[in-house]
Design a protein around this motif. Structure first.
Motif, short mmCIF file in Angstrom:
data_model
loop_
_atom_site.label_atom_id
_atom_site.label_comp_id
_atom_site.label_asym_id
_atom_site.label_seq_id
_atom_site.Cartn_x
_atom_site.Cartn_y
_atom_site.Cartn_z
N TYR A 249 -10.33 0.91 -3.28
CA TYR A 249 -9.82 -0.39 -3.71
C TYR A 249 -10.51 -1.53 -2.97
O TYR A 249 -10.93 -2.52 -3.59
CB TYR A 249 -8.30 -0.44 -3.48
N GLN B 227 -13.92 -2.01 -4.27
CA GLN B 227 -13.88 -2.68 -5.57
C GLN B 227 -13.69 -4.19 -5.40
O GLN B 227 -14.27 -4.98 -6.14
CB GLN B 227 -12.75 -2.13 -6.43
N CYS C 60 0.81 -1.22 0.00
CA CYS C 60 0.00 0.00 0.00
C CYS C 60 0.84 1.26 0.00
O CYS C 60 0.35 2.33 0.34
CB CYS C 60 -0.92 0.00 1.22
N LYS D 249 -7.90 6.14 -1.41
CA LYS D 249 -7.64 5.17 -2.49
C LYS D 249 -7.73 3.73 -1.97
O LYS D 249 -8.22 2.85 -2.67
CB LYS D 249 -6.27 5.42 -3.11
#
Length: 167
Positions: free
Chosen positions: A114, A117, A103, A110
Motif C-alpha cells: 500500500y 502504491q 491498519c 499488505k
C-alpha cells in the motif's frame, strides 16, 4: 568574561509562567527556583529581544524538490501499526496528502504494498520520480485523525437509541 547563557533557561523564558512551573517544578525536572527564576526569565526575554535586533537576517529560497513523508500512528517499540498517512512536499510546503487510514487486519506485506502504491500515485500525479519516503514519523495513536476510531469512541455511538424500541 560573562557567564554563557543557559539554553534551557532561554527556552523556559518563552513559556507562560504556569507552564514553566509545571515543567521545571517539583512535578517536572525540579530546577524551578522561585527566588531566581522570575528575574532570570525576565532577563532572558529582554536579552533575546535586544540580541535579535542586532543580527541581520537574510532569507534565501531553498531549492524546491519533491519528497514524500510517511506518518505512522503507533506506540513506540514493536507494537502493531494503528493507522498511517503520507504527504508529498515540494520544498517547504506540502502539496498532496493521503487521507489517514486504519491498519486493522493488514499484514506487514499488505502495508508495504500500500505504501509503495502511494509513492507511485504521488509520482504519477506530479510526473516525478519517487523511490522511497524521505522520512517516517511515529505518532502516538492517541492523535489518530481517523473517525470513527476505537481509541476515540463518540459518546453518541453508545447513547444513540431508537424511540420506537423503548416504547
Amino acid at each position: 568574561m560573562p557567564k554563557p547563557l543557559d539554553p534551557k533557561c532561554q527556552l523556559c523564558a518563552n513559556l507562560p509562567t504556569a507552564k514553566a512551573k509545571v515543567l521545571h517544578g517539583t512535578d517536572g525536572d525540579g530546577c524551578w527556583n522561585p527566588k531566581v527564576c522570575h528575574n532570570r526569565r525576565s532577563f532572558y526575554r529582554r536579552r533575546t529581544k535586544s540580541d535579535s535586533t542586532e543580527i541581520d537576517v537574510i532569507a534565501i529560497v531553498p531549492p524546491a524538490t519533491y519528497f514524500a513523508v510517511l506518518y505512522l500512528y503507533k506506540e513506540p517499540g514493536d507494537k502493531p501499526l494503528h493507522a498511517l498517512s503520507a504527504e508529498l512536499w515540494l520544498g517547504q510546503k506540502p502539496v498532496c496528502r493521503l487521507e489517514p487510514i486504519h491498519c486493522f487486519g493488514l499484514t506487514a506485506g499488505k502495508i508495504r504494498i500500500y505504501t509503495d502504491q502511494v509513492l507511485q500515485v504521488f509520482a504519477q500525479q506530479y510526473d516525478i520520480s519517487l523511490y522511497q519516503y524521505k522520512d517516517m514519523f511515529e505518532i502516538s495513536p492517541s492523535h489518530c485523525p481517523v473517525r470513527p476510531c476505537p481509541l476515540h469512541p463518540e459518546l453518541s455511538l453508545f447513547c444513540h437509541y431508537d424511540e420506537r424500541i423503548i416504547r
